[in-house]
Design a protein around this motif. Structure first.
Motif, PDB file in Angstrom:
ATOM      1  N   LEU A 139       4.869  11.430   5.274  1.00  0.00           N
ATOM      2  CA  LEU A 139       5.579  11.429   3.993  1.00  0.00           C
ATOM      3  C   LEU A 139       5.811  12.842   3.471  1.00  0.00           C
ATOM      4  N   ALA A 140       4.895  13.758   3.732  1.00  0.00           N
ATOM      5  CA  ALA A 140       5.069  15.142   3.261  1.00  0.00           C
ATOM      6  C   ALA A 140       6.304  15.772   3.906  1.00  0.00           C
ATOM      7  N   ARG A 141       6.503  15.490   5.188  1.00  0.00           N
ATOM      8  CA  ARG A 141       7.675  16.022   5.901  1.00  0.00           C
ATOM      9  C   ARG A 141       8.961  15.410   5.351  1.00  0.00           C
ATOM     10  N   ILE A 142       8.944  14.119   5.076  1.00  0.00           N
ATOM     11  CA  ILE A 142      10.120  13.445   4.515  1.00  0.00           C
ATOM     12  C   ILE A 142      10.449  14.031   3.149  1.00  0.00           C
ATOM     13  N   LYS A 143       9.434  14.232   2.329  1.00  0.00           N
ATOM     14  CA  LYS A 143       9.651  14.797   0.997  1.00  0.00           C
ATOM     15  C   LYS A 143      10.208  16.217   1.092  1.00  0.00           C
ATOM     16  N   LYS A 144       9.724  16.994   2.046  1.00  0.00           N
ATOM     17  CA  LYS A 144      10.214  18.361   2.248  1.00  0.00           C
ATOM     18  C   LYS A 144      11.700  18.345   2.629  1.00  0.00           C
ATOM     19  N   ILE A 145      12.080  17.446   3.519  1.00  0.00           N
ATOM     20  CA  ILE A 145      13.479  17.323   3.923  1.00  0.00           C
ATOM     21  C   ILE A 145      14.335  16.880   2.740  1.00  0.00           C
ATOM     22  N   MET A 146      13.830  15.951   1.952  1.00  0.00           N
ATOM     23  CA  MET A 146      14.565  15.488   0.778  1.00  0.00           C
ATOM     24  C   MET A 146      14.809  16.642  -0.200  1.00  0.00           C
ATOM     25  N   LEU A 183      -0.902   8.544  -0.517  1.00  0.00           N
ATOM     26  CA  LEU A 183       0.369   9.200  -0.271  1.00  0.00           C
ATOM     27  C   LEU A 183       0.392  10.119   0.930  1.00  0.00           C
ATOM     28  N   SER A 184      -0.722  10.301   1.599  1.00  0.00           N
ATOM     29  CA  SER A 184      -0.696  11.203   2.746  1.00  0.00           C
ATOM     30  C   SER A 184       0.010  10.543   3.916  1.00  0.00           C
ATOM     31  N   GLY A 185       0.574  11.334   4.795  1.00  0.00           N
ATOM     32  CA  GLY A 185       1.298  10.812   5.942  1.00  0.00           C
ATOM     33  C   GLY A 185       0.408  10.168   6.980  1.00  0.00           C
ATOM     34  N   LYS A 186      -0.904  10.278   6.853  1.00  0.00           N
ATOM     35  CA  LYS A 186      -1.813   9.755   7.869  1.00  0.00           C
ATOM     36  C   LYS A 186      -2.480   8.460   7.452  1.00  0.00           C
ATOM     37  N   THR A 187      -2.185   7.984   6.253  1.00  0.00           N
ATOM     38  CA  THR A 187      -2.798   6.745   5.806  1.00  0.00           C
ATOM     39  C   THR A 187      -1.717   5.765   5.405  1.00  0.00           C
ATOM     40  N   GLY A 188      -2.092   4.529   5.238  1.00  0.00           N
ATOM     41  CA  GLY A 188      -1.134   3.519   4.824  1.00  0.00           C
ATOM     42  C   GLY A 188      -0.394   2.933   6.012  1.00  0.00           C
ATOM     43  N   PRO A 189       0.493   1.999   5.725  1.00  0.00           N
ATOM     44  CA  PRO A 189       1.188   1.281   6.789  1.00  0.00           C
ATOM     45  C   PRO A 189       2.360   2.040   7.408  1.00  0.00           C
ATOM     46  N   HIS A 190       2.700   3.176   6.873  1.00  0.00           N
ATOM     47  CA  HIS A 190       3.829   3.942   7.387  1.00  0.00           C
ATOM     48  C   HIS A 190       3.361   4.902   8.474  1.00  0.00           C
ATOM     49  N   SER A 191       4.239   5.119   9.453  1.00  0.00           N
ATOM     50  CA  SER A 191       3.821   5.952  10.570  1.00  0.00           C
ATOM     51  C   SER A 191       4.491   7.328  10.566  1.00  0.00           C
ATOM     52  N   GLU A 214      21.915  22.014  18.319  1.00  0.00           N
ATOM     53  CA  GLU A 214      20.515  22.101  17.964  1.00  0.00           C
ATOM     54  C   GLU A 214      20.284  21.090  16.857  1.00  0.00           C
ATOM     55  N   ILE A 215      19.416  20.123  17.091  1.00  0.00           N
ATOM     56  CA  ILE A 215      19.238  19.010  16.168  1.00  0.00           C
ATOM     57  C   ILE A 215      17.916  19.177  15.435  1.00  0.00           C
ATOM     58  N   GLU A 216      17.970  19.056  14.096  1.00  0.00           N
ATOM     59  CA  GLU A 216      16.743  18.992  13.309  1.00  0.00           C
ATOM     60  C   GLU A 216      16.533  17.548  12.978  1.00  0.00           C
ATOM     61  N   THR A 217      15.483  16.959  13.480  1.00  0.00           N
ATOM     62  CA  THR A 217      15.207  15.560  13.259  1.00  0.00           C
ATOM     63  C   THR A 217      14.716  15.380  11.840  1.00  0.00           C
ATOM     64  N   THR A 218      15.320  14.403  11.133  1.00  0.00           N
ATOM     65  CA  THR A 218      14.971  14.194   9.748  1.00  0.00           C
ATOM     66  C   THR A 218      13.878  13.181   9.559  1.00  0.00           C
ATOM     67  N   CYS A 219      13.481  12.535  10.586  1.00  0.00           N
ATOM     68  CA  CYS A 219      12.484  11.479  10.457  1.00  0.00           C
ATOM     69  C   CYS A 219      11.208  11.796  11.203  1.00  0.00           C
ATOM     70  N   GLU A 220      10.788  13.010  11.272  1.00  0.00           N
ATOM     71  CA  GLU A 220       9.545  13.359  11.962  1.00  0.00           C
ATOM     72  C   GLU A 220       8.381  13.218  11.030  1.00  0.00           C
ATOM     73  N   SER A 242      10.838   6.564   4.627  1.00  0.00           N
ATOM     74  CA  SER A 242      10.026   6.393   5.827  1.00  0.00           C
ATOM     75  C   SER A 242      10.323   5.059   6.489  1.00  0.00           C
ATOM     76  N   LYS A 243      10.368   4.004   5.698  1.00  0.00           N
ATOM     77  CA  LYS A 243      10.653   2.680   6.244  1.00  0.00           C
ATOM     78  C   LYS A 243      12.074   2.632   6.806  1.00  0.00           C
ATOM     79  N   ALA A 244      13.031   3.244   6.104  1.00  0.00           N
ATOM     80  CA  ALA A 244      14.420   3.280   6.587  1.00  0.00           C
ATOM     81  C   ALA A 244      14.512   4.013   7.924  1.00  0.00           C
ATOM     82  N   CYS A 245      13.782   5.116   8.045  1.00  0.00           N
ATOM     83  CA  CYS A 245      13.770   5.864   9.313  1.00  0.00           C
ATOM     84  C   CYS A 245      13.155   5.041  10.431  1.00  0.00           C
TER      85      CYS A 245
END
Length: 118
Positions: free
Chosen positions: A26-33, A15-23, A112-118, A52-55
């Motif tokens: 995930l922690a940042r996405i969950k925080k935004i959610m 589940l970490s943002g640095k492993t798996g096929p997603h770039s 001022e834009i807060e990017t939701t997919c970082e 993550s995949k949608a972004c």
């Protein structure tokens, strides 16, 4: 016995943002959610993966449309004006029109834009 969900197969690296096929992290996405509203208290482990995949798909599509604007201008460097043109010229990006403009104000000064997919 509980069976794995539809998206469990893409969790290969954990589940970490640095492993798996997603770039995207995930922690940042969950925080935004979680910041999206007071009603959001619990988020499954699979939901940030889907976001993550949608972004990634959103970024890819917007980049391709922006690159077409760059090519029309006979340039090889994508500029923020190309992104703005792609947003303005595509109906599905109407929700972003107020963030971009061709006026004398630059995007940096006007919003001022807060990017939701970082």
């Amino acid at each position: 016995m509980r069976q794995a969900g539809t998206y469990s197969g893409i969790l290969s690296g954990g589940l970490s943002g640095k492993t798996g096929p997603h770039s995207l992290p995930l922690a940042r996405i969950k925080k935004i959610m979680k910041k999206s509203g007071d009603d959001v208290k619990m988020i499954s482990g699979e939901a940030p993966i889907v976001f993550s995949k949608a972004c990634e798909l959103f970024i890819e599509d917007l980049t391709q449309r922006s690159w077409m604007m760059t090519m029309q201008g006979k340039r090889r460097t994508l500029h923020k004006e190309d992104v703005a043109s792609a947003v303005i010229g595509t109906d599905i990006f109407d929700f972003l029109v107020n963030l971009v403009s061709h006026s004398s104000h630059s995007m940096d000064d006007s919003v001022e834009i807060e990017t939701t997919c970082e």
